[in-house]
Scaffold this motif. Structure first.
Motif, PDB file in Angstrom:
ATOM      1  N   GLY A  31      24.002  27.373  45.370  1.00  0.00           N
ATOM      2  CA  GLY A  31      22.913  27.296  44.498  1.00  0.00           C
ATOM      3  C   GLY A  31      21.899  26.227  44.995  1.00  0.00           C
ATOM      4  O   GLY A  31      20.934  25.606  44.471  1.00  0.00           O
ATOM      5  N   GLU A 517      31.281  43.716  39.691  1.00  0.00           N
ATOM      6  CA  GLU A 517      31.666  42.460  39.088  1.00  0.00           C
ATOM      7  C   GLU A 517      30.681  41.641  38.415  1.00  0.00           C
ATOM      8  O   GLU A 517      30.791  41.062  37.545  1.00  0.00           O
ATOM      9  N   ILE A 519      27.755  41.412  35.814  1.00  0.00           N
ATOM     10  CA  ILE A 519      27.505  41.816  34.518  1.00  0.00           C
ATOM     11  C   ILE A 519      26.014  41.713  34.306  1.00  0.00           C
ATOM     12  O   ILE A 519      25.357  40.723  34.180  1.00  0.00           O
ATOM     13  N   THR A 536      21.176  32.120  37.719  1.00  0.00           N
ATOM     14  CA  THR A 536      21.730  30.957  38.084  1.00  0.00           C
ATOM     15  C   THR A 536      21.497  30.083  36.805  1.00  0.00           C
ATOM     16  O   THR A 536      22.298  29.098  36.686  1.00  0.00           O
TER      17      THR A 536
ATOM     18  N   MET B   1      28.477  24.326  37.847  1.00  0.00           N
ATOM     19  CA  MET B   1      28.216  25.837  37.613  1.00  0.00           C
ATOM     20  C   MET B   1      26.925  26.520  38.163  1.00  0.00           C
ATOM     21  O   MET B   1      26.760  27.634  38.172  1.00  0.00           O
ATOM     22  N   HIS B   2      25.981  25.590  38.809  1.00  0.00           N
ATOM     23  CA  HIS B   2      24.793  26.106  39.065  1.00  0.00           C
ATOM     24  C   HIS B   2      25.236  27.072  40.210  1.00  0.00           C
ATOM     25  O   HIS B   2      25.793  26.888  41.157  1.00  0.00           O
ATOM     26  N   GLY B   3      24.300  27.952  40.357  1.00  0.00           N
ATOM     27  CA  GLY B   3      24.270  28.930  41.687  1.00  0.00           C
ATOM     28  C   GLY B   3      25.839  30.027  41.574  1.00  0.00           C
ATOM     29  O   GLY B   3      25.747  30.687  42.490  1.00  0.00           O
ATOM     30  N   ARG B   4      26.127  29.978  40.552  1.00  0.00           N
ATOM     31  CA  ARG B   4      27.303  31.055  40.197  1.00  0.00           C
ATOM     32  C   ARG B   4      27.018  32.111  39.623  1.00  0.00           C
ATOM     33  O   ARG B   4      26.355  31.845  38.568  1.00  0.00           O
ATOM     34  N   VAL B   5      27.074  33.152  40.080  1.00  0.00           N
ATOM     35  CA  VAL B   5      26.794  34.504  39.237  1.00  0.00           C
ATOM     36  C   VAL B   5      27.774  34.982  38.263  1.00  0.00           C
ATOM     37  O   VAL B   5      28.917  34.395  38.436  1.00  0.00           O
ATOM     38  N   LYS B   6      27.492  35.121  37.132  1.00  0.00           N
ATOM     39  CA  LYS B   6      28.319  35.365  35.981  1.00  0.00           C
ATOM     40  C   LYS B   6      29.221  36.829  36.518  1.00  0.00           C
ATOM     41  O   LYS B   6      28.634  37.851  36.686  1.00  0.00           O
ATOM     42  N   VAL B   7      30.537  36.544  36.761  1.00  0.00           N
ATOM     43  CA  VAL B   7      31.402  37.602  37.020  1.00  0.00           C
ATOM     44  C   VAL B   7      32.307  38.006  35.870  1.00  0.00           C
ATOM     45  O   VAL B   7      32.756  37.051  34.911  1.00  0.00           O
ATOM     46  N   ARG B   8      32.950  39.087  35.669  1.00  0.00           N
ATOM     47  CA  ARG B   8      34.160  39.442  34.941  1.00  0.00           C
ATOM     48  C   ARG B   8      35.217  38.890  35.437  1.00  0.00           C
ATOM     49  O   ARG B   8      35.671  38.819  36.345  1.00  0.00           O
ATOM     50  N   GLU B  11      40.836  39.108  33.115  1.00  0.00           N
ATOM     51  CA  GLU B  11      41.207  39.324  31.796  1.00  0.00           C
ATOM     52  C   GLU B  11      40.394  40.497  31.068  1.00  0.00           C
ATOM     53  O   GLU B  11      40.773  41.447  30.625  1.00  0.00           O
ATOM     54  N   GLU B  12      38.982  40.072  31.271  1.00  0.00           N
ATOM     55  CA  GLU B  12      38.119  40.958  30.842  1.00  0.00           C
ATOM     56  C   GLU B  12      38.317  42.561  31.458  1.00  0.00           C
ATOM     57  O   GLU B  12      38.350  43.572  30.962  1.00  0.00           O
ATOM     58  N   LEU B  15      41.242  44.383  30.046  1.00  0.00           N
ATOM     59  CA  LEU B  15      41.068  44.759  28.832  1.00  0.00           C
ATOM     60  C   LEU B  15      40.097  46.103  28.976  1.00  0.00           C
ATOM     61  O   LEU B  15      40.666  47.273  28.289  1.00  0.00           O
ATOM     62  N   LEU B  16      39.367  46.039  29.975  1.00  0.00           N
ATOM     63  CA  LEU B  16      38.625  47.316  30.047  1.00  0.00           C
ATOM     64  C   LEU B  16      39.177  48.282  30.543  1.00  0.00           C
ATOM     65  O   LEU B  16      39.431  49.518  30.312  1.00  0.00           O
ATOM     66  N   GLN B  18      42.669  48.909  30.159  1.00  0.00           N
ATOM     67  CA  GLN B  18      43.451  49.322  28.867  1.00  0.00           C
ATOM     68  C   GLN B  18      42.799  50.208  28.375  1.00  0.00           C
ATOM     69  O   GLN B  18      43.440  51.134  27.761  1.00  0.00           O
ATOM     70  N   LYS B  19      41.526  50.028  27.630  1.00  0.00           N
ATOM     71  CA  LYS B  19      40.661  50.902  26.944  1.00  0.00           C
ATOM     72  C   LYS B  19      40.484  52.284  27.570  1.00  0.00           C
ATOM     73  O   LYS B  19      40.648  53.241  26.974  1.00  0.00           O
ATOM     74  N   SER B 181      58.495  53.878  65.747  1.00  0.00           N
ATOM     75  CA  SER B 181      59.272  53.496  64.719  1.00  0.00           C
ATOM     76  C   SER B 181      59.083  54.447  63.474  1.00  0.00           C
ATOM     77  O   SER B 181      58.585  53.908  62.395  1.00  0.00           O
TER      78      SER B 181
END
Lengths: 571, 311
Positions: A31, A517, A519, A536, B1-8, B11-12, B15-16, B18-19, B181
């Protein structure tokens, strides 16, 4: 300049060499605001790949520095400015020579009419400078060619950081050595040893046993060899001369004086990379090693790094405490906390070290493989040391690697310099390559040596072991140029060290998420992340809540039991 | 948490998953019901055949569905005999069946039913292209030579195409050179080998034994080669000599000692010397391979008993 770059960054990286690019990627990934800038109009610096046309121009490329610019006007009181660049750490060309006529000779064409058709065909196949340059863009000639150990630091980093998505590789198909006056395939894997017709069954067992004990052997195995050479160890293990040659010069890439434990380490490095991709332990980057630096730049850009090539870099500005403040790009001042730069870009005023070791390098474009076979091979040749010459490493790449046109091969050579590249490689060149005269004199089609069409000899200083902190301002970090290692291990170690110094407690290149991955807006209930800047700045609480909602909703479908726990965790 | 892309989170993702599985299960139950209800001896419903294909692609191991398809194929063959350009139509139909098995094998390369259905369809195919099938096997085995289904399949097809056994031996040698083998690979070799010349075969297997004496596959192949009465005595004696050398290098490898017993019994029958040697070998084996102590004890007893009854 008809555009302006932002004028504030966390980190400015000058030069797009390997180490610079890794640091840029790592900083963007966590970041940081990164500006990656280069005065060259190509990526890669001393680690780049070129087409045939442009490689001849790399050293005379006009610099972008505006010499008439009155730089003082951009400084405030007590500030100093230094010009970029020095002559000490650039590559030095010894010769770049064509070994074929410029154009098809008309005289031979008239002669052809009297000759049988077979000869005419052969004449048509022969290369001219014109014909080769027409294919110029099919060349990707590395100036710092590398192979990658399949389980080496570099491959592991590509996988763990997910940069592997930006690159393609081909596996090296054979490892050769020069033994008893000819090229021999080195039996390196279990299946090679099994199928080799060059070693007896007893030798097979001895070799396999030795290789296993190098990999799995406990410390007891090497007690008493701490001060002995690897060669002595191999002798004591009663290996035959041929086997010693294979293990010492090829598998361990060692010399007669290499200490035993170092030899064992090298052998381990080689063997542990077997059996992962392809028949040998090595990979080569499609379209040339220069692609690798660009893969790291790509990751940096994906995470917001700003890229600018061909920039008029007019100097580095320091305050009175000798701290780096800004960079003068054209007429714009751009500031950052830290600066990372390639050694060849370092201002003369800071050059407090000299290279004592040099690397001799050569590239040859040839018309057939050094060892012909049914299929096209990608070859690593380890030429053993002899008569005071250092061992030479050679990589032969063919059209399938996307680095040269059909019916040509490129051979790269490099070694620790003793005199100059021509001298250092003379014995190899004499044995591996022929010239077209041989062909017509002997008239034999079999076992023809390849002809050299074009050759390029050059020297690069080996800067990897220099103390690059000596006299350098605290917020500037200098990256060494290419080294002698077959892989990028030293480069990665350097980049990691620089990163850890600037950002001590942050993770170095954590895994980047795959597109699936991430969203995207509109997908999944309330998890809204928009592309671009919001990526970000996503408010964390909102997102966590949305996840919690989703979990409660779905877990009710499957029974009550687990919902409480999940809910608790999410909150 | 800056610079982190939101990822699944995992657990999520779970669940997907399972559905999706729930959806699949419902679809599967509906489909099966429809197909089984429509099953008749003299006609079939093309819509159901389509559903059947979809189900098989997801799970190629439902053999009831493959049997349903075979019934349909037989119906198609019957109708094609009545029609003038029936053969052409039948071919198109069967080609589609082959394509289906291809898709199924991609999903599960070790599905017995899919391999069998493919062979069965080709046998009923009026214009079966066995050569193409054979080339497919070659390609397949070069990508994954540990799938015994494909080795078996290749052997079935070998009888249908005119490939010389020599070429086939060469293919086998190439595969073994890449990885020895592999029981499937050695076994295949044993089915196509020209048993006249076993000298070269002993040489080949020796390369494997010396490269990796701990690998059991080559030792089993050796036992098979030795079981032939036309192995020359001098070859056997030479081999016994090599094994002694190998044992010096690898004194703790049980396979070498076991093979020595096979050879001694084979070459010398029951001379006193040989019996004593075998008894010694089994004593050594009891130390080397504690888990099979009882077995070796029994072998030892048999050797001694046999020699006594002969006397």
């Amino acid at each position: 300049m008809d555009y302006e770059l932002p004028s504030e960054f966390d980190l400015i990286v000058v030069g797009t060499g390997m180490i610079e690019s890794i640091v840029a990627a790592a900083a963007s990934r966590i970041g940081k605001r990164v500006l990656h800038i280069d005065s060259n109009n190509y990526y890669g610096g001393l680690w780049a790949s070129f087409n045939l046309d442009s490689i001849s121009n790399i050293l005379n490329s006009a610099s972008n520095i505006e010499t008439n610019l009155e730089v003082k006007q951009f400084l405030t009181e007590n500030e100093k400015i230094y010009q970029f660049g020095n002559d000490a750490f650039h590559m030095h060309t010894h010769s770049q020579i064509w070994h074929i006529p410029e154009k098809a000779n008309e005289q031979t064409e008239t002669e052809q009419s009297d000759l049988p058709t077979e000869c005419i065909q052969k004449e048509e196949e022969s290369w001219t400078q014109e014909k080769l340059l027409k294919n110029s863009r099919k060349f990707n000639i590395d100036i710092a060619p590398k192979l990658h150990f399949a389980r080496g630091d570099f491959v592991e980093l590509l996988i763990s950081s997910n940069i592997a998505r930006y690159s393609e590789f081909r596996s090296v198909s054979r490892v050769l050595t020069w033994l008893n006056g000819q090229l021999e395939v080195v039996p390196c894997s279990r299946s090679d040893v099994f199928s080799s017709t060059k070693v007896s069954v007893i030798e097979k067992r001895m070799l396999m046993k030795l290789l296993t004990s190098c990999v799995d052997g406990d410390e007891k195995e090497f007690v008493g060899y701490e001060n002995k050479t690897f060669r002595t160890y191999l002798k004591d293990r009663k290996l035959t001369d041929n086997l010693i040659h294979y293990v010492l010069y090829a598998i361990a890439m060692a010399t007669d004086t290499t200490p035993c434990l170092e030899g064992v380490e090298n052998t381990k490095r080689f063997l542990s990379s077997l059996g992962r991709f392809g028949k040998t332990p090595f990979l080569y980057s499609m379209y040339g090693s220069g692609e690798i630096t660009q893969a790291f730049c790509r990751l940096s850009a994906v995470f917001g790094g700003v890229y600018a090539l061909s920039q008029p870099l007019n100097g580095l500005i320091f305050n009175n405490e000798n701290k780096f403040k800004s960079l003068l790009c054209g007429q714009q001042r751009i500031s950052a906390e830290h600066l990372v730069m390639g050694i060849e870009k370092l201002p003369k005023e800071f050059v407090n070290f000299t290279a004592t070791q040099f690397i001799s390098r050569a590239v040859f474009v040839i018309d057939r493989s050094i060892m012909a076979s049914e299929k096209e091979n990608l070859t690593l040749l380890l030429f053993p040391p002899e008569d005071g010459k250092n061992p030479c490493t050679m990589i032969e790449v063919g059209p399938l690697t996307g680095t040269c046109p059909k019916d040509t091969y490129i051979v790269h050579m490099f070694t620790k310099q003793t005199t100059n590249p021509e001298e250092d490689f003379k014995h190899c060149v004499e044995r591996l390559f022929g010239n077209s005269k041989n062909e017509s004199e002997t008239g034999e089609k079999e076992n023809l040596l390849p002809n050299v069409l074009w050759s390029f000899y050059y020297t690069v200083p080996n800067t990897v072991n220099l103390d690059l902190k000596n006299g350098i301002p605290k917020n500037i970090f200098v990256c060494p140029g290419p080294d002698l290692d077959l892989d990028y291990d030293p480069a990665i170690a350097q980049a990691k060290a620089i990163f850890n110094e600037i950002y001590p407690d942050l993770e170095f290149l954590p895994r980047a998420p795959d597109p699936e991955e991430i969203i995207i807006e509109g997908e999944d209930n309330n998890n809204i992340v928009t592309e671009g800047e919001n990526l970000t700045d996503q408010p964390i609480d909102e997102a966590t809540e949305a996840v919690a909602d989703l979990q409660i909703e779905t877990s009710n479908d499957h029974g009550e039991g687990s919902s409480g726990i999940e809910q608790g965790e999410a909150e | 948490m800056h610079g982190r892309v939101k990822v699944r989170t995992s657990e999520e993702q779970q669940l997907l998953k399972q559905k999706e599985q729930q959806k699949k299960l419902i679809a599967y139950r509906l489909g099966m019901k429809q197909i089984l209800q429509s099953r008749k001896p003299d006609s079939y419903d093309p819509e159901c055949l389509g559903i059947c294909a979809q189900l098989l692609i997801i799970n190629p191991d439902i053999y009831t569905l493959w049997n349903y398809r075979k019934e349909v194929v037989l119906l198609e063959i019957k109708t094609s005999n009545k029609d003038e350009d029936g053969e052409e139509k039948l071919c198109t139909f069967l080609e589609n069946e082959l394509k289906l098995t291809e898709q199924c094998l991609l999903a599960n390369p070790k599905s017995y039913s899919s391999w069998h259905h493919r062979y069965w369809v080709l046998v009923h195919h009026p214009k079966a292209n066995w050569k193409k099938e054979f080339d497919l096997c070659t390609k397949y085995l070069s990508m994954d030579d540990r799938n015994f289904h494909c080795w078996d399949y290749r052997r079935l097809i070998l009888n249908k195409v005119g490939i010389s056994l020599e070429d086939e031996i060469k293919f086998s040698t190439d595969r073994i050179n890449i990885n020895f083998s592999n029981y499937s690979s050695w076994h295949y070799r044993s089915t196509i080998l020209n048993q006249e010349n076993l000298h070269d075969e002993l040489k080949l297997v020796q390369n494997a034994l010396f490269t990796d004496p701990a690998d059991s596959s080559a030792w089993f192949y050796l036992r098979w080669v030795l079981s032939h009465s036309n192995v020359l005595k001098e070859d056997k004696e030479e081999l016994l000599g090599s094994l002694e050398q190998l044992l010096e290098l690898e004194p703790n490898c049980k396979w070498i000692v076991i093979a020595k017993c096979w050879l001694m019994k084979n070459i010398y029958e029951n001379t006193d010397n040989s019996i004593q040697n075998q008894v010694n070998c089994y004593t050594r084996l009891k130390e080397l391979d504690k888990m099979r102590e009882g077995y070796y004890l029994d072998c030892q007893k048999t050797v001694v008993d046999d020699s006594e009854t002969k006397e």
